[in-house]
Write a protein that holds these residues in place. Structure first.
Motif, PDB file in Angstrom:
ATOM      1  N   ALA A  24     119.422  98.121 129.924  1.00 17.12           N
ATOM      2  CA  ALA A  24     119.740  98.803 131.175  1.00 17.12           C
ATOM      3  C   ALA A  24     120.566  97.864 132.048  1.00 17.12           C
ATOM      4  O   ALA A  24     120.027  97.192 132.932  1.00 17.12           O
ATOM      5  CB  ALA A  24     118.464  99.230 131.894  1.00 17.12           C
ATOM      6  N   PRO A  25     121.871  97.777 131.797  1.00 14.31           N
ATOM      7  CA  PRO A  25     122.701  96.836 132.551  1.00 14.31           C
ATOM      8  C   PRO A  25     122.668  97.124 134.056  1.00 14.31           C
ATOM      9  O   PRO A  25     122.697  98.283 134.486  1.00 14.31           O
ATOM     10  CB  PRO A  25     124.103  97.062 131.980  1.00 14.31           C
ATOM     11  CG  PRO A  25     123.888  97.737 130.665  1.00 14.31           C
ATOM     12  CD  PRO A  25     122.646  98.547 130.818  1.00 14.31           C
ATOM     13  N   LYS A  26     122.606  96.062 134.835  1.00 16.14           N
ATOM     14  CA  LYS A  26     122.673  96.185 136.284  1.00 16.14           C
ATOM     15  C   LYS A  26     124.137  96.144 136.721  1.00 16.14           C
ATOM     16  O   LYS A  26     124.999  95.614 136.015  1.00 16.14           O
ATOM     17  CB  LYS A  26     121.913  95.029 136.939  1.00 16.14           C
ATOM     18  CG  LYS A  26     120.430  94.993 136.609  1.00 16.14           C
ATOM     19  CD  LYS A  26     119.667  96.102 137.292  1.00 16.14           C
ATOM     20  CE  LYS A  26     119.556  95.883 138.768  1.00 16.14           C
ATOM     21  NZ  LYS A  26     118.774  96.937 139.441  1.00 16.14           N
ATOM     22  N   PRO A 176     121.935  98.941 152.725  1.00 15.52           N
ATOM     23  CA  PRO A 176     120.641  98.325 152.397  1.00 15.52           C
ATOM     24  C   PRO A 176     120.267  98.358 150.926  1.00 15.52           C
ATOM     25  O   PRO A 176     119.383  97.612 150.512  1.00 15.52           O
ATOM     26  CB  PRO A 176     119.642  99.135 153.234  1.00 15.52           C
ATOM     27  CG  PRO A 176     120.326 100.443 153.495  1.00 15.52           C
ATOM     28  CD  PRO A 176     121.780 100.124 153.594  1.00 15.52           C
ATOM     29  N   SER A 177     120.905  99.186 150.114  1.00 18.01           N
ATOM     30  CA  SER A 177     120.527  99.280 148.700  1.00 18.01           C
ATOM     31  C   SER A 177     121.136  98.174 147.848  1.00 18.01           C
ATOM     32  O   SER A 177     120.617  97.867 146.765  1.00 18.01           O
ATOM     33  CB  SER A 177     120.956 100.640 148.121  1.00 18.01           C
ATOM     34  OG  SER A 177     120.327 101.700 148.798  1.00 18.01           O
ATOM     35  N   TRP A 178     122.224  97.551 148.316  1.00 19.12           N
ATOM     36  CA  TRP A 178     122.971  96.657 147.435  1.00 19.12           C
ATOM     37  C   TRP A 178     122.368  95.279 147.225  1.00 19.12           C
ATOM     38  O   TRP A 178     122.588  94.673 146.175  1.00 19.12           O
ATOM     39  CB  TRP A 178     124.432  96.593 147.890  1.00 19.12           C
ATOM     40  CG  TRP A 178     125.110  97.837 147.455  1.00 19.12           C
ATOM     41  CD1 TRP A 178     125.313  98.976 148.189  1.00 19.12           C
ATOM     42  CD2 TRP A 178     125.584  98.129 146.142  1.00 19.12           C
ATOM     43  NE1 TRP A 178     125.900  99.947 147.418  1.00 19.12           N
ATOM     44  CE2 TRP A 178     126.081  99.453 146.154  1.00 19.12           C
ATOM     45  CE3 TRP A 178     125.647  97.403 144.956  1.00 19.12           C
ATOM     46  CZ2 TRP A 178     126.628 100.056 145.030  1.00 19.12           C
ATOM     47  CZ3 TRP A 178     126.198  98.001 143.832  1.00 19.12           C
ATOM     48  CH2 TRP A 178     126.686  99.308 143.883  1.00 19.12           C
ATOM     49  N   LEU A 183     121.272  91.659 143.504  1.00 19.41           N
ATOM     50  CA  LEU A 183     120.506  90.415 143.554  1.00 19.41           C
ATOM     51  C   LEU A 183     119.037  90.590 143.217  1.00 19.41           C
ATOM     52  O   LEU A 183     118.302  89.614 143.150  1.00 19.41           O
ATOM     53  CB  LEU A 183     120.617  89.795 144.960  1.00 19.41           C
ATOM     54  CG  LEU A 183     122.027  89.504 145.463  1.00 19.41           C
ATOM     55  CD1 LEU A 183     121.979  88.986 146.892  1.00 19.41           C
ATOM     56  CD2 LEU A 183     122.733  88.512 144.563  1.00 19.41           C
ATOM     57  N   ASN A 184     118.616  91.855 143.043  1.00 18.68           N
ATOM     58  CA  ASN A 184     117.209  92.156 142.783  1.00 18.68           C
ATOM     59  C   ASN A 184     116.319  91.643 143.908  1.00 18.68           C
ATOM     60  O   ASN A 184     115.209  91.153 143.682  1.00 18.68           O
ATOM     61  CB  ASN A 184     116.742  91.577 141.447  1.00 18.68           C
ATOM     62  CG  ASN A 184     115.477  92.265 140.939  1.00 18.68           C
ATOM     63  OD1 ASN A 184     115.254  93.445 141.217  1.00 18.68           O
ATOM     64  ND2 ASN A 184     114.644  91.545 140.224  1.00 18.68           N
TER      65      ASN A 184
END
Length: 313
Positions: A24-26, A176-178, A183-184
């Protein structure tokens, strides 16, 4: 003739073994393609990146630190073919031209180089799309020019900044999601670096301020040092009445990271999450001191319930 019973297949332990986890590539690229991301957002984002004073590789292959940066004029001004001007620690001046286009080709590259009239030691063409080898070949004809496309910009951004700084810029410029996606690091919105957190306490005119040096409290600073190097404890409840000095102690401790006086704790980046919670006394404030280290936030509640309170101040 009697019927044979159906043969039962013996299940071995090897058959029960699970396979490898799914791939599952990020995301690895900054979301320049998003509809809400505009040319001026791109300029401001890259100026913010340079203002964080990263070290970028110079022409001689040696890292050089950005010491100051600014947008060079605004739309409608004569900008002499650049958008951002930066001063480097070695005395050089670098110039950056930002291009946020749906497509980009060699002719566009030649046009930018030909129209640039600004004198700088190095010039960067920043493009928010993937550029072709032909465009890179055009830039290679000019020793003072370099081209960064979306891959290059994303790679440099993620490699050159401390995690908490990168998270703050992602939150500010992309949403806010990025921070989580790239970066997890979930929930970076309320987090601050030490300088940003305590800057208001250095302002003139405050009743409670940090402009005077800390006197005493060495035992509390030692307690914080011991907490950080203890791998079994991840959350510290630091509570006390308002005005007794909680934030002053934390600021003093933070300075140990920036000036190198906190022995054995180099390479850690302190960030803060401050939140008031309904404890038994309304005046109590719960402080979470978080570090940029791997934390399983799904079990944070368990850590919290099992955490320790090292006395009230």
């Amino acid at each position: 003739m009697p019927k044979k019973s159906p043969r039962t297949k013996k299940v071995t332990s090897s058959a029960l073994k699970t396979g490898p986890p799914p791939v599952a590539p990020k995301p690895r690229l900054l979301p320049f393609y998003a509809p809400a991301f505009s040319w001026d957002t791109f300029e401001n984002f890259f100026c913010d990146f340079l203002a964080a004073c990263p070290e970028l590789i110079g022409k001689d292959g040696i890292p050089q630190r950005i010491v100051s940066t600014s947008l060079y004029g605004m739309r409608g001004d004569n900008q002499y073919g650049i958008d951002i001007r930066a001063e480097i620690a070695n005395g050089e001046v670098w110039a950056f031209q930002c291009k946020h286009y749906k497509s980009w080709g060699p002719a566009d590259t030649r046009d930018v180089i030909a129209k640039c009239e600004y004198t700088a030691d190095r010039k960067f063409l920043l493009v928010t799309r993937t550029v072709s080898s032909e465009s890179r070949d055009e830039v290679a004809k000019h020793a003072d020019w370099q081209i960064w496309d979306s891959d290059d910009i994303s790679r440099e951004f993620l490699a050159r900044l401390p995690l908490e700084t990168a998270a703050r810029l992602l939150y500010t410029n992309f949403g806010p999601s990025w921070p989580k996606e790239l970066l997890n690091l979930p929930g970076l919105g309320p987090l601050y670096t030490s300088d940003a957190k305590f800057a208001p306490f250095l302002e003139e005119g405050r009743t409670f301020h940090h402009r005077i040096g800390l006197i005493g409290r060495k035992d509390w600073l030692k307690t914080l040092d011991d907490f950080i190097v203890n791998e079994q404890e991840r959350v510290l409840i630091f509570s006390g009445r308002g005005g007794v000095g909680k934030s002053r102690i934390l600021r003093e401790w933070s300075q140990g990271f920036s000036d190198g006086t906190t022995d054995g704790l180099s390479g850690l980046y302190p960030i803060h999450l401050q939140t008031s919670v309904p404890l038994s006394t309304p005046a109590l404030v719960l402080w979470f001191w978080c570090l940029m280290m791997p934390i399983d936030w799904t079990t944070c509640a368990a850590h919290y319930s099992a955490s320790f309170r090292r006395g009230n101040m």
